[in-house]
Design a protein around this motif. Structure first.
Motif, PDB file in Angstrom:
ATOM      1  N   GLU A 165       0.824  -1.204   0.000  1.00  0.00           N
ATOM      2  CA  GLU A 165       0.000   0.000   0.000  1.00  0.00           C
ATOM      3  C   GLU A 165       0.862   1.260   0.000  1.00  0.00           C
ATOM      4  OE1 GLU A 165      -3.057   0.132   2.914  1.00  0.00           O
ATOM      5  OE2 GLU A 165      -4.024  -1.718   2.226  1.00  0.00           O
ATOM      6  N   MET A 166       2.048   1.179   0.614  1.00  0.00           N
ATOM      7  CA  MET A 166       2.940   2.337   0.617  1.00  0.00           C
ATOM      8  C   MET A 166       3.456   2.625  -0.788  1.00  0.00           C
ATOM      9  SD  MET A 166       4.388   4.838   2.088  1.00  0.00           S
ATOM     10  CE  MET A 166       5.786   5.930   1.897  1.00  0.00           C
ATOM     11  N   ASN A 167       3.844   1.604  -1.512  1.00  0.00           N
ATOM     12  CA  ASN A 167       4.332   1.814  -2.878  1.00  0.00           C
ATOM     13  C   ASN A 167       3.256   2.420  -3.771  1.00  0.00           C
ATOM     14  OD1 ASN A 167       6.903   0.790  -2.323  1.00  0.00           O
ATOM     15  ND2 ASN A 167       6.237  -1.318  -2.722  1.00  0.00           N
ATOM     16  N   LYS A 168       2.016   1.981  -3.604  1.00  0.00           N
ATOM     17  CA  LYS A 168       0.915   2.536  -4.392  1.00  0.00           C
ATOM     18  C   LYS A 168       0.611   3.979  -4.009  1.00  0.00           C
ATOM     19  CE  LYS A 168      -0.326  -1.178  -6.786  1.00  0.00           C
ATOM     20  NZ  LYS A 168      -0.356  -1.213  -8.275  1.00  0.00           N
ATOM     21  N   SER A 169       0.995   4.373  -2.792  1.00  0.00           N
ATOM     22  CA  SER A 169       0.626   5.679  -2.261  1.00  0.00           C
ATOM     23  C   SER A 169       1.704   6.733  -2.428  1.00  0.00           C
ATOM     24  CB  SER A 169       0.299   5.546  -0.760  1.00  0.00           C
ATOM     25  OG  SER A 169      -0.747   4.634  -0.532  1.00  0.00           O
ATOM     26  N   ARG A 170       2.879   6.374  -2.900  1.00  0.00           N
ATOM     27  CA  ARG A 170       4.000   7.315  -2.889  1.00  0.00           C
ATOM     28  C   ARG A 170       3.710   8.580  -3.697  1.00  0.00           C
ATOM     29  NH1 ARG A 170       8.555   5.734  -0.288  1.00  0.00           N
ATOM     30  NH2 ARG A 170       8.769   3.520   0.156  1.00  0.00           N
ATOM     31  N   CYS A 216      11.681  -0.898   5.011  1.00  0.00           N
ATOM     32  CA  CYS A 216      10.842  -0.380   3.942  1.00  0.00           C
ATOM     33  C   CYS A 216      11.620   0.612   3.080  1.00  0.00           C
ATOM     34  CB  CYS A 216       9.602   0.319   4.508  1.00  0.00           C
ATOM     35  SG  CYS A 216       8.568  -0.731   5.559  1.00  0.00           S
ATOM     36  N   GLY A 217      11.282   0.671   1.799  1.00  0.00           N
ATOM     37  CA  GLY A 217      11.923   1.634   0.910  1.00  0.00           C
ATOM     38  C   GLY A 217      13.431   1.503   0.935  1.00  0.00           C
ATOM     39  N   ASP A 218      14.109   2.634   1.114  1.00  0.00           N
ATOM     40  CA  ASP A 218      15.566   2.657   1.143  1.00  0.00           C
ATOM     41  C   ASP A 218      16.126   2.732   2.554  1.00  0.00           C
ATOM     42  OD1 ASP A 218      16.042   2.517  -1.650  1.00  0.00           O
ATOM     43  OD2 ASP A 218      15.461   4.617  -1.847  1.00  0.00           O
ATOM     44  N   LEU A 266      -1.858   7.297   7.241  1.00  0.00           N
ATOM     45  CA  LEU A 266      -2.475   6.779   6.021  1.00  0.00           C
ATOM     46  C   LEU A 266      -2.724   5.289   6.189  1.00  0.00           C
ATOM     47  CD1 LEU A 266      -3.387   6.728   3.108  1.00  0.00           C
ATOM     48  CD2 LEU A 266      -1.007   7.003   2.384  1.00  0.00           C
ATOM     49  N   ARG A 267      -4.029   4.931   6.138  1.00  0.00           N
ATOM     50  CA  ARG A 267      -4.405   3.516   6.307  1.00  0.00           C
ATOM     51  C   ARG A 267      -3.852   2.951   7.635  1.00  0.00           C
ATOM     52  NH1 ARG A 267      -7.911   0.830   4.700  1.00  0.00           N
ATOM     53  NH2 ARG A 267      -6.788  -0.990   3.891  1.00  0.00           N
ATOM     54  N   ALA A 268      -3.088   1.864   7.610  1.00  0.00           N
ATOM     55  CA  ALA A 268      -2.590   1.271   8.854  1.00  0.00           C
ATOM     56  C   ALA A 268      -1.553   2.135   9.544  1.00  0.00           C
ATOM     57  CB  ALA A 268      -2.012  -0.125   8.576  1.00  0.00           C
ATOM     58  N   GLY A 269      -1.059   3.159   8.855  1.00  0.00           N
ATOM     59  CA  GLY A 269      -0.154   4.087   9.516  1.00  0.00           C
ATOM     60  C   GLY A 269      -0.798   4.753  10.714  1.00  0.00           C
ATOM     61  N   ALA A 270      -2.131   4.891  10.691  1.00  0.00           N
ATOM     62  CA  ALA A 270      -2.844   5.486  11.826  1.00  0.00           C
ATOM     63  C   ALA A 270      -2.595   4.709  13.113  1.00  0.00           C
ATOM     64  CB  ALA A 270      -4.344   5.539  11.518  1.00  0.00           C
ATOM     65  N   LEU A 271      -2.341   3.417  12.994  1.00  0.00           N
ATOM     66  CA  LEU A 271      -2.118   2.576  14.172  1.00  0.00           C
ATOM     67  C   LEU A 271      -0.793   2.885  14.866  1.00  0.00           C
ATOM     68  CD1 LEU A 271      -3.279  -0.771  12.539  1.00  0.00           C
ATOM     69  CD2 LEU A 271      -4.499   0.488  14.334  1.00  0.00           C
TER      70      LEU A 271
END
Length: 302
Positions: A52-57, A82-84, A128-133
């Motif tokens: 979901e993070m890649n789709k949201s960048r 995640c990422g770099d 954003l999405r599960a980031g809220a947790l």
């Protein structure tokens, strides 16, 4: 004589040292300010889970630039694995991700300068999405300024996110004719202390356990909550579950602005999608000075 074009928000990538030999890739968007003006606030992205993070960048970058142009300083961070950032996804644990949030909050707080009234600007946690947790990781920090939440289609119970993630493996097994008992088999594997591969991501037991138990509950530490959801329909309203959550935050004493914006579910779309009305509604919340708990009508239905 034509008016000068507004300055384009800049962005600077850098690494934050986690204190244990690892690094987290961050991108900093300084607030675009008039001379002697103070930032309206600071905002920290709490990123969504896995693919979901890649789709949201793209949406994140568009929003971060818009927020910076409106005078709000922005920091985005790639969590451990995640990422770099340092490590692989299989190295991640929920406690380590919570530490990453606190690390990023500390970096922002050290930069926060008082305004003309002598007070530091508010800090927004942008979940954003599960980031809220991950927001509760910052609730107990000793911050001498307001703490607000900007929530995009928030997941408030990690158990639901974990179930959704596991269904990706089930869908793949259906194609191969091996779906029977797939979820239970994954849970058994995790219970034995073994990681599980799902859609190209290696899910470690420590991350699965932490995610499953994570919840976003109303906290007296939070003063404002901007709860924004997306729907492809123009006339959509909050779901009953979201309405109950908004009521719970209000009962806790927070000022809540909730709305459904028309736009695609970009975090799950096949192609990279944009939802400009979501950014507009977010800007309306970030820049509101008074009467915060009102529906941003123009941003949602324009």
């Amino acid at each position: 004589m034509a008016a000068a074009a507004p300055p384009t928000p800049s962005s600077t990538p850098f690494f934050l040292d986690d204190g244990a030999g690892g690094q987290r890739l961050c991108v900093h968007y300084p607030a675009v300010l008039a001379a002697a003006a103070a930032p309206r606030g600071q905002i920290l992205l709490l990123p969504p889970f896995a693919e979901e993070m890649n789709k949201s960048r793209r949406m994140i970058a568009l929003a971060a630039r818009a927020f910076a142009a409106a005078g709000v300083e922005v920091l985005t961070i790639d969590l451990l694995g995640c990422g770099d950032s340092s490590g692989d996804f299989g190295d991640a644990a929920w406690t380590r991700w919570s530490d990453d949030v606190r690390l990023a909050v500390g970096w922002l707080d050290a930069r926060a300068l008082p305004g003309t009234d002598g007070a530091k600007p508010p800090l927004w946690l942008w979940g954003l999405r599960a980031g809220a947790l991950l927001a509760p990781a910052a609730f107990d920090l000793a911050l001498d300024r307001p703490l607000h939440l900007l929530l995009w289609q928030p997941v408030t119970a990690g158990k639901l996110q974990l179930q959704q993630f596991m269904r990706l493996r089930v869908a793949a097994d259906l194609i191969g004719g091996q779906a029977k008992g797939a979820v239970q088999a994954m849970r058994d594997q995790l219970a034995r202390g073994e990681p599980v591969e799902i859609a190209g991501y290696l899910l470690a037991p420590a991350l699965a356990e932490g995610l499953e138990s994570a919840q976003l509950k109303p906290s007296p530490r939070v003063r404002r909550v901007a709860w924004l959801e997306l729907s492809p329909r123009e006339d959509a309203t909050l779901t009953p579950a979201a309405t109950m959550a908004v009521e719970a935050w209000t009962a806790q004493g927070a000022e809540v602005r909730a709305a459904v914006c028309q736009g695609p579910s970009f975090w799950a779309a096949t192609e990279i999608e944009e939802a400009p009305r979501l950014i507009e509604a977010s800007l309306a919340a970030l820049t509101a000075d008074a009467d915060f708990a009102t529906r941003p009508v123009e941003a949602v239905s324009a």
